[in-house]
Design a protein around this motif. Structure first.
Motif, PDB file in Angstrom:
ATOM      1  N   MET A   1      -6.315  -3.756  14.081  1.00  0.00           N
ATOM      2  CA  MET A   1      -5.006  -3.257  13.657  1.00  0.00           C
ATOM      3  C   MET A   1      -4.659  -3.870  12.301  1.00  0.00           C
ATOM      4  SD  MET A   1      -1.443  -3.514  15.753  1.00  0.00           S
ATOM      5  CE  MET A   1       0.090  -3.195  14.941  1.00  0.00           C
ATOM      6  N   SER A   2      -4.313  -3.039  11.340  1.00  0.00           N
ATOM      7  CA  SER A   2      -4.031  -3.541  10.002  1.00  0.00           C
ATOM      8  C   SER A   2      -2.644  -4.168   9.962  1.00  0.00           C
ATOM      9  CB  SER A   2      -4.111  -2.405   8.969  1.00  0.00           C
ATOM     10  OG  SER A   2      -3.151  -1.421   9.268  1.00  0.00           O
ATOM     11  N   ALA A   3      -2.483  -5.129   9.037  1.00  0.00           N
ATOM     12  CA  ALA A   3      -1.195  -5.814   8.902  1.00  0.00           C
ATOM     13  C   ALA A   3      -0.138  -4.844   8.390  1.00  0.00           C
ATOM     14  CB  ALA A   3      -1.335  -6.989   7.943  1.00  0.00           C
ATOM     15  N   VAL A   4       1.079  -5.066   8.841  1.00  0.00           N
ATOM     16  CA  VAL A   4       2.196  -4.239   8.388  1.00  0.00           C
ATOM     17  C   VAL A   4       2.736  -4.834   7.092  1.00  0.00           C
ATOM     18  CG1 VAL A   4       4.522  -3.442   8.926  1.00  0.00           C
ATOM     19  CG2 VAL A   4       2.799  -3.566  10.730  1.00  0.00           C
ATOM     20  N   HIS A   5       2.829  -4.026   6.055  1.00  0.00           N
ATOM     21  CA  HIS A   5       3.373  -4.486   4.777  1.00  0.00           C
ATOM     22  C   HIS A   5       4.762  -3.894   4.607  1.00  0.00           C
ATOM     23  CE1 HIS A   5      -0.235  -6.506   3.367  1.00  0.00           C
ATOM     24  NE2 HIS A   5      -0.939  -5.483   3.820  1.00  0.00           N
ATOM     25  N   ASN A   6       5.761  -4.768   4.725  1.00  0.00           N
ATOM     26  CA  ASN A   6       7.132  -4.307   4.558  1.00  0.00           C
ATOM     27  C   ASN A   6       7.427  -4.097   3.082  1.00  0.00           C
ATOM     28  OD1 ASN A   6       7.096  -6.288   7.043  1.00  0.00           O
ATOM     29  ND2 ASN A   6       8.770  -4.863   7.372  1.00  0.00           N
ATOM     30  N   PRO A   7       8.173  -3.048   2.749  1.00  0.00           N
ATOM     31  CA  PRO A   7       8.574  -2.864   1.348  1.00  0.00           C
ATOM     32  C   PRO A   7       9.588  -3.928   0.957  1.00  0.00           C
ATOM     33  CG  PRO A   7       9.702  -1.277   2.757  1.00  0.00           C
ATOM     34  CD  PRO A   7       8.709  -2.001   3.629  1.00  0.00           C
ATOM     35  N   PRO A   8       9.771  -4.153  -0.357  1.00  0.00           N
ATOM     36  CA  PRO A   8      10.785  -5.128  -0.792  1.00  0.00           C
ATOM     37  C   PRO A   8      12.165  -4.759  -0.256  1.00  0.00           C
ATOM     38  CG  PRO A   8       9.395  -4.480  -2.644  1.00  0.00           C
ATOM     39  CD  PRO A   8       9.058  -3.558  -1.500  1.00  0.00           C
ATOM     40  N   SER A   9      12.951  -5.772   0.063  1.00  0.00           N
ATOM     41  CA  SER A   9      14.326  -5.534   0.495  1.00  0.00           C
ATOM     42  C   SER A   9      15.161  -5.035  -0.675  1.00  0.00           C
ATOM     43  CB  SER A   9      14.942  -6.830   1.031  1.00  0.00           C
ATOM     44  OG  SER A   9      14.200  -7.328   2.118  1.00  0.00           O
ATOM     45  N   ALA A  10      16.201  -4.265  -0.376  1.00  0.00           N
ATOM     46  CA  ALA A  10      17.088  -3.765  -1.434  1.00  0.00           C
ATOM     47  C   ALA A  10      17.848  -4.928  -2.060  1.00  0.00           C
ATOM     48  CB  ALA A  10      18.065  -2.757  -0.853  1.00  0.00           C
TER      49      ALA A  10
END
Length: 260
Positions: A1-10
């Motif tokens: 399972m690939s790591a989840v990359h969260n987008p930058p916070s606003a």
């Protein structure tokens, strides 16, 4: 399972009626970041810019909650001039802030003044200072500052990252040099975006109506690509804008009330 990359916070935009209110709340914010960092790891790593920023830190001077002995201070960028030169960011920060507080001199990390004639060696030397400070994080590709404080020029530059300059695309070096700054002095060293964008917290400080058009571009039209708009801390890092109402007068981006 690939790591989840969260987008930058606003970004979080906080606007104050005047600079005195901004200065007081900025000091409160910095002290809270300091406490969180010291509680976690016993120290507080900070990087400062020059320009108008040092004056905006005056709320720290008589604040008993500041634990100066735990601070480790670096400069986001520096003009390649002697440390006592009026153009030096270190000189400005020392004159306006550090000379008035009990911070140990060894906790402040200026550039090496013996290397002013060799920009490559100077930037390498400052990068080594960062490597030494963040050695226990040597498994990470970039240092993780607890807090980076930035200003913004009328052209949208921040640190010594100027519009349309090749340095904006630097992805590997921690510290790079500029020998053709459009704003004097022409020779500077500066953190690159990967270092700025790996901080736990990045806070811009901008005040005055002369910043209004630029702030609108950065927050309402980031796709225009001004250097300040390219500051986007990687998750879970957070970007804050501490501004006064004069600077924010044209901005449509939503404001957030100041609270800790």
């Amino acid at each position: 399972m690939s790591a989840v990359h969260n987008p930058p916070s606003a970004p979080i935009l906080i606007s104050f009626p005047d600079t005195d209110a901004l200065v007081d709340s900025l000091a409160t914010f910095i002290v809270k970041a300091q406490k969180d960092s010291i509680d976690k790891k016993g120290r507080f790593t900070v990087a400062l810019s020059g320009g108008s920023l040092p004056k905006m830190l005056r709320g720290l001077i008589s604040n008993p909650a500041v634990k100066w002995s735990k601070w480790q201070v670096f400069y986001v960028d520096e003009r390649v001039v002697p440390l006592n030169d009026s153009d030096s960011n270190h000189h400005a920060c020392n004159d306006i802030l550090f000379s008035k507080v009990p911070i140990p001199s060894e906790n402040i990390h200026p550039l090496n003044p013996t290397l002013l004639d060799d920009l490559e060696e100077l930037s390498d030397s400052y990068e080594k200072d960062l490597i030494h400070e963040f050695a226990q994080k040597d498994s990470a590709r970039f240092p993780v500052f607890d807090l980076i404080l930035l200003g913004m020029g009328p052209d949208g530059h921040t640190a010594s990252l100027f519009p349309d300059h090749d340095i904006l695309n630097e992805e590997d070096r921690w510290v790079a040099f500029v020998d053709d700054s459009p704003k004097p002095p022409s020779k500077r060293i500066t953190f690159t975006y990967p270092v700025i964008n790996h901080a736990a917290r990045v806070a811009f400080v901008a005040a005055g109506k002369e910043k209004a058009d630029t702030l609108k571009s950065v927050l309402d039209h980031p796709e225009e690509g001004l250097p300040s708009a390219r500051v986007k801390p990687v998750f879970p890092g957070q970007l804050y804008w501490f501004v006064d109402d004069a600077a924010a007068q044209k901005v449509e981006y939503p404001r957030t009330p100041f609270k800790l």
